[in-house]
Motif scaffolding. Structure first.
Motif, PDB file in Angstrom:
ATOM      1  N   TYR A   7      -0.826 -11.079 -62.230  1.00 21.21           N
ATOM      2  CA  TYR A   7       0.437 -11.812 -62.053  1.00 21.21           C
ATOM      3  C   TYR A   7       0.188 -12.991 -61.122  1.00 21.21           C
ATOM      4  O   TYR A   7      -0.555 -12.849 -60.141  1.00 21.21           O
ATOM      5  CB  TYR A   7       1.499 -10.894 -61.449  1.00 21.21           C
ATOM      6  CG  TYR A   7       1.584  -9.546 -62.124  1.00 21.21           C
ATOM      7  CD1 TYR A   7       1.975  -9.448 -63.457  1.00 21.21           C
ATOM      8  CD2 TYR A   7       1.229  -8.381 -61.447  1.00 21.21           C
ATOM      9  CE1 TYR A   7       2.030  -8.212 -64.090  1.00 21.21           C
ATOM     10  CE2 TYR A   7       1.282  -7.147 -62.068  1.00 21.21           C
ATOM     11  CZ  TYR A   7       1.685  -7.070 -63.391  1.00 21.21           C
ATOM     12  OH  TYR A   7       1.726  -5.855 -64.011  1.00 21.21           O
ATOM     13  N   PHE A  15       6.772  -9.332 -57.893  1.00 25.97           N
ATOM     14  CA  PHE A  15       6.273  -7.979 -58.174  1.00 25.97           C
ATOM     15  C   PHE A  15       5.585  -7.357 -56.956  1.00 25.97           C
ATOM     16  O   PHE A  15       5.288  -6.161 -56.946  1.00 25.97           O
ATOM     17  CB  PHE A  15       5.299  -7.992 -59.360  1.00 25.97           C
ATOM     18  CG  PHE A  15       5.924  -8.432 -60.664  1.00 25.97           C
ATOM     19  CD1 PHE A  15       7.289  -8.287 -60.893  1.00 25.97           C
ATOM     20  CD2 PHE A  15       5.151  -8.984 -61.674  1.00 25.97           C
ATOM     21  CE1 PHE A  15       7.863  -8.694 -62.095  1.00 25.97           C
ATOM     22  CE2 PHE A  15       5.719  -9.389 -62.871  1.00 25.97           C
ATOM     23  CZ  PHE A  15       7.077  -9.245 -63.085  1.00 25.97           C
ATOM     24  N   LEU A  38       6.719  -2.768 -69.298  1.00 28.53           N
ATOM     25  CA  LEU A  38       6.906  -3.245 -67.922  1.00 28.53           C
ATOM     26  C   LEU A  38       8.394  -3.380 -67.584  1.00 28.53           C
ATOM     27  O   LEU A  38       8.827  -3.019 -66.485  1.00 28.53           O
ATOM     28  CB  LEU A  38       6.192  -4.591 -67.717  1.00 28.53           C
ATOM     29  CG  LEU A  38       4.657  -4.546 -67.732  1.00 28.53           C
ATOM     30  CD1 LEU A  38       4.079  -5.961 -67.713  1.00 28.53           C
ATOM     31  CD2 LEU A  38       4.128  -3.742 -66.551  1.00 28.53           C
ATOM     32  N   ARG A  39       9.198  -3.872 -68.536  1.00 35.31           N
ATOM     33  CA  ARG A  39      10.642  -4.017 -68.296  1.00 35.31           C
ATOM     34  C   ARG A  39      11.292  -2.661 -68.032  1.00 35.31           C
ATOM     35  O   ARG A  39      12.232  -2.554 -67.260  1.00 35.31           O
ATOM     36  CB  ARG A  39      11.332  -4.657 -69.513  1.00 35.31           C
ATOM     37  CG  ARG A  39      11.073  -6.133 -69.658  1.00 35.31           C
ATOM     38  CD  ARG A  39      11.901  -6.705 -70.821  1.00 35.31           C
ATOM     39  NE  ARG A  39      11.326  -7.968 -71.246  1.00 35.31           N
ATOM     40  CZ  ARG A  39      10.584  -8.136 -72.353  1.00 35.31           C
ATOM     41  NH1 ARG A  39      10.380  -7.124 -73.185  1.00 35.31           N
ATOM     42  NH2 ARG A  39      10.071  -9.314 -72.629  1.00 35.31           N
ATOM     43  N   ARG A  41      10.302  -0.433 -66.291  1.00 40.38           N
ATOM     44  CA  ARG A  41      10.182  -0.041 -64.882  1.00 40.38           C
ATOM     45  C   ARG A  41      11.470  -0.369 -64.127  1.00 40.38           C
ATOM     46  O   ARG A  41      11.675   0.119 -63.013  1.00 40.38           O
ATOM     47  CB  ARG A  41       9.018  -0.785 -64.224  1.00 40.38           C
ATOM     48  CG  ARG A  41       7.649  -0.357 -64.712  1.00 40.38           C
ATOM     49  CD  ARG A  41       6.561  -1.245 -64.092  1.00 40.38           C
ATOM     50  NE  ARG A  41       5.231  -0.730 -64.348  1.00 40.38           N
ATOM     51  CZ  ARG A  41       4.112  -1.326 -63.945  1.00 40.38           C
ATOM     52  NH1 ARG A  41       4.182  -2.467 -63.273  1.00 40.38           N
ATOM     53  NH2 ARG A  41       2.936  -0.791 -64.196  1.00 40.38           N
ATOM     54  N   TRP A  45      11.082  -5.959 -62.343  1.00 39.44           N
ATOM     55  CA  TRP A  45      10.340  -6.061 -63.608  1.00 39.44           C
ATOM     56  C   TRP A  45      11.289  -6.417 -64.756  1.00 39.44           C
ATOM     57  O   TRP A  45      11.015  -7.318 -65.548  1.00 39.44           O
ATOM     58  CB  TRP A  45       9.613  -4.743 -63.893  1.00 39.44           C
ATOM     59  CG  TRP A  45       8.642  -4.408 -62.811  1.00 39.44           C
ATOM     60  CD1 TRP A  45       8.902  -3.705 -61.664  1.00 39.44           C
ATOM     61  CD2 TRP A  45       7.283  -4.830 -62.708  1.00 39.44           C
ATOM     62  NE1 TRP A  45       7.782  -3.643 -60.870  1.00 39.44           N
ATOM     63  CE2 TRP A  45       6.768  -4.325 -61.483  1.00 39.44           C
ATOM     64  CE3 TRP A  45       6.437  -5.574 -63.545  1.00 39.44           C
ATOM     65  CZ2 TRP A  45       5.447  -4.539 -61.083  1.00 39.44           C
ATOM     66  CZ3 TRP A  45       5.118  -5.779 -63.137  1.00 39.44           C
ATOM     67  CH2 TRP A  45       4.648  -5.265 -61.925  1.00 39.44           C
TER      68      TRP A  45
END
Lengths: 85, 155
Positions: A7, A15, A38-39, A41, A45
């Motif tokens: 990232y 993050f 990832l979303r 999470r 995110w």
């Protein structure tokens, strides 16, 4: 499947990390699947990767779209639109 | 071809001279120097930090230069981009293109900068009186890069 996630810039700060080694569950086959994972999470995110937010993705250091299939040990990067020069 | 990402300053004259000194066929060198400004979106900028994606940056710049060499007859190209902390009046980027004639040199230099602005993974963070902020990408940069695709399509 194991991948390395990177990232940068605003996303790195949001993050709270610049990289992680991720073990992807079965069913996460493409870059788009990875973004969904990832979303899921939640929190920053879900917020930073929400549809309509401006970010770019690369696989093994080439720009890549959500349809790209991931391979073992891929390097996947997520970052804001670039602002160099 | 020289592509470098570095924190140190660079010597503009030495870089330009290196492009033609050993190449008697060079008739033109066009160079672009990008410099850190003291204002951005109406606010005073005290300094900026440039972050990049090591590895991909060099790869993306090499692809951009390769595309320029496929479009124009170029003799040599140098791209140097600085990262880390920079202050107003510090040079950020140098693109210098050597060719037999000025047309190719000017066009390729502009092309490389337009593509660098939209494809090379660099990010600027500015420090103003109000604090730090990441610079947003500009639509005008996307439009500047897109005009090269249109030109190619028109043949």
């Amino acid at each position: 499947m194991k991948v390395r996630l990177l990232y940068f810039a605003r996303l790195r700060e949001a993050f709270g990390t610049g990289q992680e080694a991720a073990e992807l569950p079965a069913g996460v086959a493409t870059l788009g699947d990875l973004l969904d994972w990832l979303r899921a999470r939640g929190g920053v995110w879900a917020e930073q990767l929400a549809p309509g937010r401006a970010y770019r993705t690369a696989v093994n250091q080439d720009m890549a779209g959500p349809e790209v299939r991931l391979q073992e040990d891929d390097e996947v990067a997520i970052f804001p639109p670039v602002t160099g020069g | 071809m020289k592509i470098v990402v570095q924190t140190e300053p660079f010597d503009l004259t030495a870089e330009v001279v290196a492009l033609y000194r050993d190449h008697p066929g060079v008739g033109a060198v066009a160079s672009f120097l990008g410099i850190a400004r003291d204002r951005s979106d109406g606010e005073e900028v005290a300094r900026m930090t440039l972050e990049h994606y090591p590895g991909m940056t060099e790869r993306a710049l090499a692809q951009i230069v390769d595309e320029a060499r496929a479009r124009w007859d170029l003799i040599d190209v140098t791209v140097i981009h600085r990262v880390g902390e920079l202050r107003p009046t510090d040079p950020i980027v140098l693109v210098a293109v050597a060719a037999a004639h000025r047309g190719e040199a000017f066009a390729a230099c502009a092309f490389i900068m337009d593509y660098l602005k939209t494809r090379a993974p660099f990010w600027k963070k500015e420090r103003t009186a109000a604090g730090e902020r990441w610079v947003d990408a500009r639509e005008s940069d996307d439009l500047a890069a897109a005009r090269w695709t249109e030109r190619k399509a028109q043949g």
